[in-house]
Design a protein around this motif. Structure first.
Motif, PDB file in Angstrom:
ATOM      1  N   PRO A  60       0.742  -1.277   0.165  1.00 57.75           N
ATOM      2  CA  PRO A  60       0.027  -0.131   0.000  1.00 57.75           C
ATOM      3  C   PRO A  60       0.841   1.337   0.020  1.00 57.75           C
ATOM      4  N   PHE A  61       1.933   1.175   0.783  1.00 56.69           N
ATOM      5  CA  PHE A  61       2.623   2.440   0.526  1.00 56.69           C
ATOM      6  C   PHE A  61       3.586   2.549  -0.417  1.00 56.69           C
ATOM      7  N   HIS A  62       3.942   1.623  -1.108  1.00 56.63           N
ATOM      8  CA  HIS A  62       4.498   1.462  -2.361  1.00 56.63           C
ATOM      9  C   HIS A  62       3.720   2.176  -3.538  1.00 56.63           C
ATOM     10  N   GLU A  63       2.349   1.618  -3.508  1.00 57.21           N
ATOM     11  CA  GLU A  63       1.592   2.209  -4.387  1.00 57.21           C
ATOM     12  C   GLU A  63       1.189   3.728  -4.395  1.00 57.21           C
ATOM     13  N   GLN A  64       1.097   4.149  -2.982  1.00 55.21           N
ATOM     14  CA  GLN A  64       1.000   5.687  -2.671  1.00 55.21           C
ATOM     15  C   GLN A  64       2.029   6.261  -3.220  1.00 55.21           C
ATOM     16  N   VAL A  65       3.626   5.909  -2.922  1.00 54.61           N
ATOM     17  CA  VAL A  65       4.698   6.557  -3.443  1.00 54.61           C
ATOM     18  C   VAL A  65       4.530   6.584  -4.982  1.00 54.61           C
ATOM     19  N   GLU A  66       4.118   5.571  -5.712  1.00 54.80           N
ATOM     20  CA  GLU A  66       4.388   5.481  -6.977  1.00 54.80           C
ATOM     21  C   GLU A  66       3.105   6.572  -7.635  1.00 54.80           C
ATOM     22  N   LYS A  67       2.119   6.751  -6.901  1.00 53.06           N
ATOM     23  CA  LYS A  67       1.182   7.750  -7.286  1.00 53.06           C
ATOM     24  C   LYS A  67       1.619   8.994  -7.250  1.00 53.06           C
ATOM     25  N   GLN A  68       2.175   9.242  -6.089  1.00 55.84           N
ATOM     26  CA  GLN A  68       2.762  10.671  -5.728  1.00 55.84           C
ATOM     27  C   GLN A  68       3.953  11.185  -6.737  1.00 55.84           C
ATOM     28  N   MET A  69       4.806  10.169  -6.967  1.00 60.07           N
ATOM     29  CA  MET A  69       5.781  10.543  -7.746  1.00 60.07           C
ATOM     30  C   MET A  69       5.617  10.667  -9.215  1.00 60.07           C
ATOM     31  N   SER A  70       4.407  10.107  -9.652  1.00 55.73           N
ATOM     32  CA  SER A  70       3.808  10.100 -11.095  1.00 55.73           C
ATOM     33  C   SER A  70       3.114  11.477 -11.315  1.00 55.73           C
ATOM     34  N   THR A  71       2.920  12.339 -10.220  1.00 58.26           N
ATOM     35  CA  THR A  71       2.039  13.576 -10.451  1.00 58.26           C
ATOM     36  C   THR A  71       2.969  14.345 -11.401  1.00 58.26           C
ATOM     37  N   VAL A  72       2.415  14.893 -12.513  1.00 59.53           N
ATOM     38  CA  VAL A  72       2.990  15.935 -13.409  1.00 59.53           C
ATOM     39  C   VAL A  72       2.893  17.044 -13.112  1.00 59.53           C
ATOM     40  N   LEU A  73       3.952  18.031 -12.973  1.00 60.07           N
ATOM     41  CA  LEU A  73       4.183  19.328 -12.700  1.00 60.07           C
ATOM     42  C   LEU A  73       4.132  20.216 -13.689  1.00 60.07           C
ATOM     43  N   GLY A  74       4.694  19.894 -14.790  1.00 61.41           N
ATOM     44  CA  GLY A  74       4.847  20.843 -15.936  1.00 61.41           C
ATOM     45  C   GLY A  74       5.449  19.969 -17.229  1.00 61.41           C
ATOM     46  N   THR A  75       5.723  20.640 -18.375  1.00 54.70           N
ATOM     47  CA  THR A  75       6.174  19.915 -19.530  1.00 54.70           C
ATOM     48  C   THR A  75       7.464  20.923 -19.880  1.00 54.70           C
ATOM     49  N   ALA A  76       8.379  19.963 -20.551  1.00 56.01           N
ATOM     50  CA  ALA A  76       9.499  20.743 -20.916  1.00 56.01           C
ATOM     51  C   ALA A  76       9.590  20.183 -22.523  1.00 56.01           C
ATOM     52  N   PRO A  77       9.610  21.313 -23.293  1.00 54.63           N
ATOM     53  CA  PRO A  77       9.706  21.039 -24.937  1.00 54.63           C
ATOM     54  C   PRO A  77      11.023  20.343 -25.302  1.00 54.63           C
ATOM     55  N   VAL A  78      12.259  20.628 -24.715  1.00 52.60           N
ATOM     56  CA  VAL A  78      13.356  19.795 -24.872  1.00 52.60           C
ATOM     57  C   VAL A  78      13.951  19.544 -23.595  1.00 52.60           C
ATOM     58  N   ALA A  79      14.894  18.501 -23.412  1.00 47.81           N
ATOM     59  CA  ALA A  79      15.271  18.055 -22.091  1.00 47.81           C
ATOM     60  C   ALA A  79      16.178  19.458 -21.656  1.00 47.81           C
ATOM     61  N   LEU A  80      16.305  19.593 -20.433  1.00 48.33           N
ATOM     62  CA  LEU A  80      17.023  20.366 -19.745  1.00 48.33           C
ATOM     63  C   LEU A  80      18.217  19.730 -19.372  1.00 48.33           C
ATOM     64  N   THR A  81      19.664  19.777 -19.845  1.00 48.56           N
ATOM     65  CA  THR A  81      20.619  19.014 -19.784  1.00 48.56           C
ATOM     66  C   THR A  81      21.752  19.895 -19.045  1.00 48.56           C
ATOM     67  N   LYS A  82      22.834  19.297 -18.784  1.00 48.96           N
ATOM     68  CA  LYS A  82      23.835  19.799 -18.031  1.00 48.96           C
ATOM     69  C   LYS A  82      25.025  19.284 -18.532  1.00 48.96           C
ATOM     70  N   HIS A  83      26.151  20.032 -18.664  1.00 46.65           N
ATOM     71  CA  HIS A  83      27.476  19.591 -19.169  1.00 46.65           C
ATOM     72  C   HIS A  83      28.480  20.508 -18.545  1.00 46.65           C
ATOM     73  N   ALA A  84      29.640  20.492 -19.012  1.00 47.77           N
ATOM     74  CA  ALA A  84      30.945  21.178 -18.346  1.00 47.77           C
ATOM     75  C   ALA A  84      30.648  22.867 -18.926  1.00 47.77           C
ATOM     76  N   GLY A  85      30.964  23.652 -18.187  1.00 47.27           N
ATOM     77  CA  GLY A  85      30.523  24.991 -18.440  1.00 47.27           C
ATOM     78  C   GLY A  85      29.384  25.495 -18.203  1.00 47.27           C
ATOM     79  N   GLU A  86      28.954  26.534 -18.952  1.00 42.25           N
ATOM     80  CA  GLU A  86      27.407  27.281 -18.715  1.00 42.25           C
ATOM     81  C   GLU A  86      26.425  26.079 -19.562  1.00 42.25           C
ATOM     82  N   ASN A  87      25.495  25.754 -18.916  1.00 47.67           N
ATOM     83  CA  ASN A  87      24.670  24.728 -19.357  1.00 47.67           C
ATOM     84  C   ASN A  87      23.150  25.210 -19.137  1.00 47.67           C
TER      85      ASN A  87
END
Length: 253
Positions: A60-87
């Protein structure tokens, strides 16, 4: 993102108490009689059969966590990535810290700092879930504001320049000797005798990622978890009909 059991674990730890009875008039040292295997470690993997009772209790706890973690907060048109330097992701994180700190303190914040080491993963293209944010920022870090005198700010840019790390609210150029030149904060030349406000995590404020020089600056607590700040920022973008985006803007030249 689909949250699976392989990515979120609930672990039950059972502690076995050991009682030792000793005779009050014992004349010599107690001799251990237990014989342990050379190692008690076991590899953890799918070959281990789950305990049926424990699995049923956790479900039951696992199902509750899955439900919470699957909540959609927003949408990104492209991935927000990181790399060396400004990113893009580094800019996104540093900027939202400045915004949240300004709201919490009721005053403008000059600078925002986030190192690549403080960002644990990237934000994918498409729906951004609560689980994505937990993966991005799994720590219980607080958003802190430093009142940093000029010499500390200079050390910050000395630290940033060799790795070309972007700082929110500022631009600078990396010289041939990897030293920062033409530092501009809020569009104005850096003033070494002025005190600047910096929004960052308590980990960095405490000298993390080899930024010990920041410990010389007085700090103010916001009482805000950085992870909560990220969640609230993405929700605010969504409520305003805006996507989750960030770009490399030439903050480091």
């Amino acid at each position: 993102m689909t949250v699976s059991a392989s990515r979120y674990w609930l672990v039950l730890v059972s502690t076995v108490g050991l009682s030792v009875l000793a005779v009050a008039c014992q004349r010599g040292p107690l001799q251990a009689t237990a014989r342990l295997a050379p190692t008690t470690s076991q590899p953890v993997g799918r070959a281990i059969v789950p305990d049926a009772g424990a699995a049923a209790y956790i479900q039951p706890f696992h199902e509750q966590v899955e439900k919470q973690m699957s909540t959609v907060l927003g949408t990104a048109p492209v991935a927000l990535t990181k790399h060396a330097g400004e990113n893009p992701l580094g800019n996104f994180m540093a900027d939202l810290q400045r915004t949240a700190a300004a709201k919490a303190t009721g005053q403008p914040i000059d600078l925002g700092v986030m190192t690549n080491g403080g960002i644990r993963t990237e934000l994918p293209a498409g729906p951004i879930t609560l689980g994505n944010v937990f993966e991005l920022m799994p720590f219980e870090n607080e958003l802190i504001v430093l009142d940093a005198p000029g010499p500390v700010v200079q050390q910050l840019f000395d630290y940033a320049a060799p790795v070309r790390m972007a700082v929110s609210g500022a631009t600078y150029t990396v010289g041939p000797d990897k030293r920062p030149v033409d530092i501009r904060i809020g569009g104005q030349p850096f003033d070494p005798v002025r005190t600047y406000t910096i929004a960052l995590s308590d980990y960095l404020a405490g000298g993390g990622d080899h930024m010990e020089f920041l410990k010389a600056a007085p700090l103010r607590h916001t009482g805000l978890l950085l992870r909560t700040v990220i969640v609230d920022h993405i929700k605010a973008l969504t409520a305003a009909g805006q996507p989750v985006t960030a770009q490399v803007e030439g903050r480091v030249k």
